[in-house]
Design a protein around this motif. Structure first.
Motif, mmCIF file in Angstrom:
data_model
loop_
_atom_site.group_PDB
_atom_site.id
_atom_site.type_symbol
_atom_site.label_atom_id
_atom_site.label_comp_id
_atom_site.label_asym_id
_atom_site.label_seq_id
_atom_site.Cartn_x
_atom_site.Cartn_y
_atom_site.Cartn_z
ATOM 1 N N ALA A 287 15.184 -60.245 18.385
ATOM 2 C CA ALA A 287 16.459 -60.560 19.056
ATOM 3 C C ALA A 287 16.999 -59.309 19.744
ATOM 4 N N LEU A 288 16.842 -58.158 19.096
ATOM 5 C CA LEU A 288 17.313 -56.901 19.688
ATOM 6 C C LEU A 288 16.486 -56.548 20.926
ATOM 7 N N LEU A 289 15.168 -56.694 20.815
ATOM 8 C CA LEU A 289 14.292 -56.359 21.942
ATOM 9 C C LEU A 289 14.577 -57.255 23.153
ATOM 10 N N ALA A 290 15.049 -58.474 22.876
ATOM 11 C CA ALA A 290 15.377 -59.389 23.975
ATOM 12 C C ALA A 290 16.613 -58.910 24.738
ATOM 13 N N GLN A 291 17.450 -58.094 24.060
ATOM 14 C CA GLN A 291 18.720 -57.656 24.670
ATOM 15 C C GLN A 291 18.626 -56.297 25.359
ATOM 16 N N ILE A 292 17.731 -55.439 24.881
ATOM 17 C CA ILE A 292 17.680 -54.065 25.395
ATOM 18 C C ILE A 292 17.235 -54.063 26.854
ATOM 19 N N SER A 293 17.887 -53.226 27.660
ATOM 20 C CA SER A 293 17.422 -53.069 29.037
ATOM 21 C C SER A 293 16.187 -52.175 28.998
ATOM 22 N N LEU A 294 15.125 -52.655 29.631
ATOM 23 C CA LEU A 294 13.856 -51.916 29.608
ATOM 24 C C LEU A 294 14.026 -50.553 30.280
ATOM 25 N N GLU A 295 14.804 -50.553 31.358
ATOM 26 C CA GLU A 295 15.061 -49.316 32.104
ATOM 27 C C GLU A 295 15.719 -48.278 31.186
ATOM 28 N N ASP A 296 16.695 -48.751 30.401
ATOM 29 C CA ASP A 296 17.423 -47.900 29.476
ATOM 30 C C ASP A 296 16.464 -47.339 28.409
ATOM 31 N N LEU A 297 15.616 -48.225 27.886
ATOM 32 C CA LEU A 297 14.670 -47.795 26.844
ATOM 33 C C LEU A 297 13.683 -46.761 27.393
ATOM 34 N N LEU A 298 13.168 -47.016 28.610
ATOM 35 C CA LEU A 298 12.192 -46.093 29.205
ATOM 36 C C LEU A 298 12.798 -44.709 29.396
ATOM 37 N N SER A 299 14.061 -44.676 29.808
ATOM 38 C CA SER A 299 14.674 -43.358 30.004
ATOM 39 C C SER A 299 15.029 -42.738 28.652
ATOM 40 N N PHE A 300 15.427 -43.554 27.670
ATOM 41 C CA PHE A 300 15.777 -43.040 26.336
ATOM 42 C C PHE A 300 14.582 -42.361 25.667
ATOM 43 N N ILE A 301 13.383 -42.954 25.825
ATOM 44 C CA ILE A 301 12.200 -42.350 25.179
ATOM 45 C C ILE A 301 11.483 -41.386 26.129
ATOM 46 N N ASP A 302 12.016 -41.216 27.321
ATOM 47 C CA ASP A 302 11.416 -40.353 28.352
ATOM 48 C C ASP A 302 9.951 -40.725 28.587
ATOM 49 N N PHE A 303 9.781 -41.979 28.951
ATOM 50 C CA PHE A 303 8.440 -42.560 29.121
ATOM 51 C C PHE A 303 7.602 -41.786 30.146
ATOM 52 N N ASN A 304 8.216 -41.412 31.274
ATOM 53 C CA ASN A 304 7.448 -40.707 32.321
ATOM 54 C C ASN A 304 6.850 -39.417 31.795
ATOM 55 N N LYS A 305 7.621 -38.703 30.978
ATOM 56 C CA LYS A 305 7.128 -37.454 30.413
ATOM 57 C C LYS A 305 6.010 -37.741 29.396
ATOM 58 N N LEU A 306 6.208 -38.812 28.605
ATOM 59 C CA LEU A 306 5.219 -39.174 27.571
ATOM 60 C C LEU A 306 3.842 -39.474 28.162
ATOM 61 N N ILE A 307 3.817 -40.104 29.343
ATOM 62 C CA ILE A 307 2.517 -40.549 29.878
ATOM 63 C C ILE A 307 1.936 -39.564 30.901
ATOM 64 N N LYS A 308 2.652 -38.455 31.108
ATOM 65 C CA LYS A 308 2.139 -37.437 32.031
ATOM 66 C C LYS A 308 0.811 -36.902 31.479
ATOM 67 N N GLY A 309 -0.248 -36.991 32.251
ATOM 68 C CA GLY A 309 -1.561 -36.494 31.823
ATOM 69 C C GLY A 309 -2.163 -37.277 30.672
ATOM 70 N N PHE A 310 -1.689 -38.498 30.449
ATOM 71 C CA PHE A 310 -2.179 -39.334 29.335
ATOM 72 C C PHE A 310 -3.669 -39.618 29.524
ATOM 73 N N GLU A 311 -4.455 -39.335 28.524
ATOM 74 C CA GLU A 311 -5.888 -39.584 28.639
ATOM 75 C C GLU A 311 -6.261 -40.855 27.892
ATOM 76 N N PHE A 312 -6.632 -41.876 28.654
ATOM 77 C CA PHE A 312 -7.002 -43.158 28.050
ATOM 78 C C PHE A 312 -8.416 -43.053 27.484
ATOM 79 N N PRO A 313 -8.617 -43.490 26.255
ATOM 80 C CA PRO A 313 -9.970 -43.411 25.686
ATOM 81 C C PRO A 313 -10.873 -44.493 26.288
#
Ligand SMILES: [Fe+2]
Length: 250
Positions: free
Chosen positions: A67-93
């Motif tokens: 129910a909470l995940l249905a309410q959270i703005s995805l944009e807000d969550l992405l900036s809160f966890i700093d998604f862009n920084k997290l996936i910088k240089g991400f190496e997919f196995p």
């Protein structure tokens, strides 16, 4: 309508109009001054604490977090966890997934040590979060990027070397979609990536029921069909499971 009655009616309307304006203004002010305790990260941590204290059941936790995940703005969550920084240089196995821990920024009302673990899972096309079941843990998964074919099963019985399971969810999921697992409901899951790249955000509570958590990888495709849609599936060593399910073989 006589003059006196007319004036009274007008006066009443004016009063209710003014009252309404006051309410609207207060509501707007109220929204601006929204207490910080309303932040989704605080509520998320609280429900994980409730689960640890067993004041809510695992199924209630699944309902609350979804129910909470249905309410959270995805944009807000992405900036809160700093998604862009997290996936910088991400190496997919080449096989299976790679995970990375997520730190939440400091927030008034949010304790430093949280009641749950946070990770992003990154997967390439044709790879998978291989089919597995869980013990003494719950987790919820929000798709941040890309898409998956998702299957869930209930665990009906643990026979040691085998599990008896029953299908519960079989659907295609994309950005903003979510699912969850627990000992009680939808315990087994399998995510197959259908986009070039995909990421999920995982919220995980470990070591429930006063016991250590565990994971059983299973050979779903070789499962023995039983009555009532049930399957009897063998548990697998992680390397064998990765070889068979970590990457699609054409
Ligand atoms: Fe899992």
């Amino acid at each position: 309508m006589d003059r006196r009655h007319f004036s009274q009616t007008i006066l009443k309307s004016l009063i209710s109009l003014s009252l309404m304006e006051t309410l609207i203004v207060n509501d707007l002010v109220g929204k601006k001054a929204k207490p910080i305790t309303d932040h989704w990260a605080i509520r998320l941590n609280e429900m994980c604490m409730d689960l640890r204290k067993e004041t809510i059941s695992q199924t209630q936790w699944q309902q609350q977090i979804e129910a909470l995940l249905a309410q959270i703005s995805l944009e807000d969550l992405l900036s809160f966890i700093d998604f862009n920084k997290l996936i910088k240089g991400f190496e997919f196995p080449d096989l299976g997934v790679k995970t990375k821990g997520v730190r939440f920024p400091q927030l008034e009302g949010l304790p430093e040590n949280l009641a749950f673990y946070r990770k992003i899972f990154g997967v390439k096309k044709g790879r998978a979060i291989i089919p597995h079941g869980h013990k003494n843990m719950t987790s919820a998964h929000l798709v941040l990027q890309g898409s998956f074919d998702l299957k869930h099963y209930d665990k009906m019985e643990d026979q040691g070397s085998h599990l008896i399971i029953k299908p519960t969810i079989d659907r295609h999921i994309g950005v903003g979609d979510y699912s969850s697992i627990s000992d009680e409901k939808d315990n087994i899951h399998w995510f197959k990536t259908t986009s070039d790249y995909a990421f999920t955000f995982d919220m995980i509570v470990l070591d429930l029921n006063g016991e250590s958590y565990d994971i059983d990888n299973i050979d779903l495709l070789a499962g023995e069909k039983l009555s009532d849609d049930r399957l009897r599936v063998k548990k697998m060593e992680v390397m064998d499971a990765l070889k068979k399910y970590g990457k699609e073989h054409h």
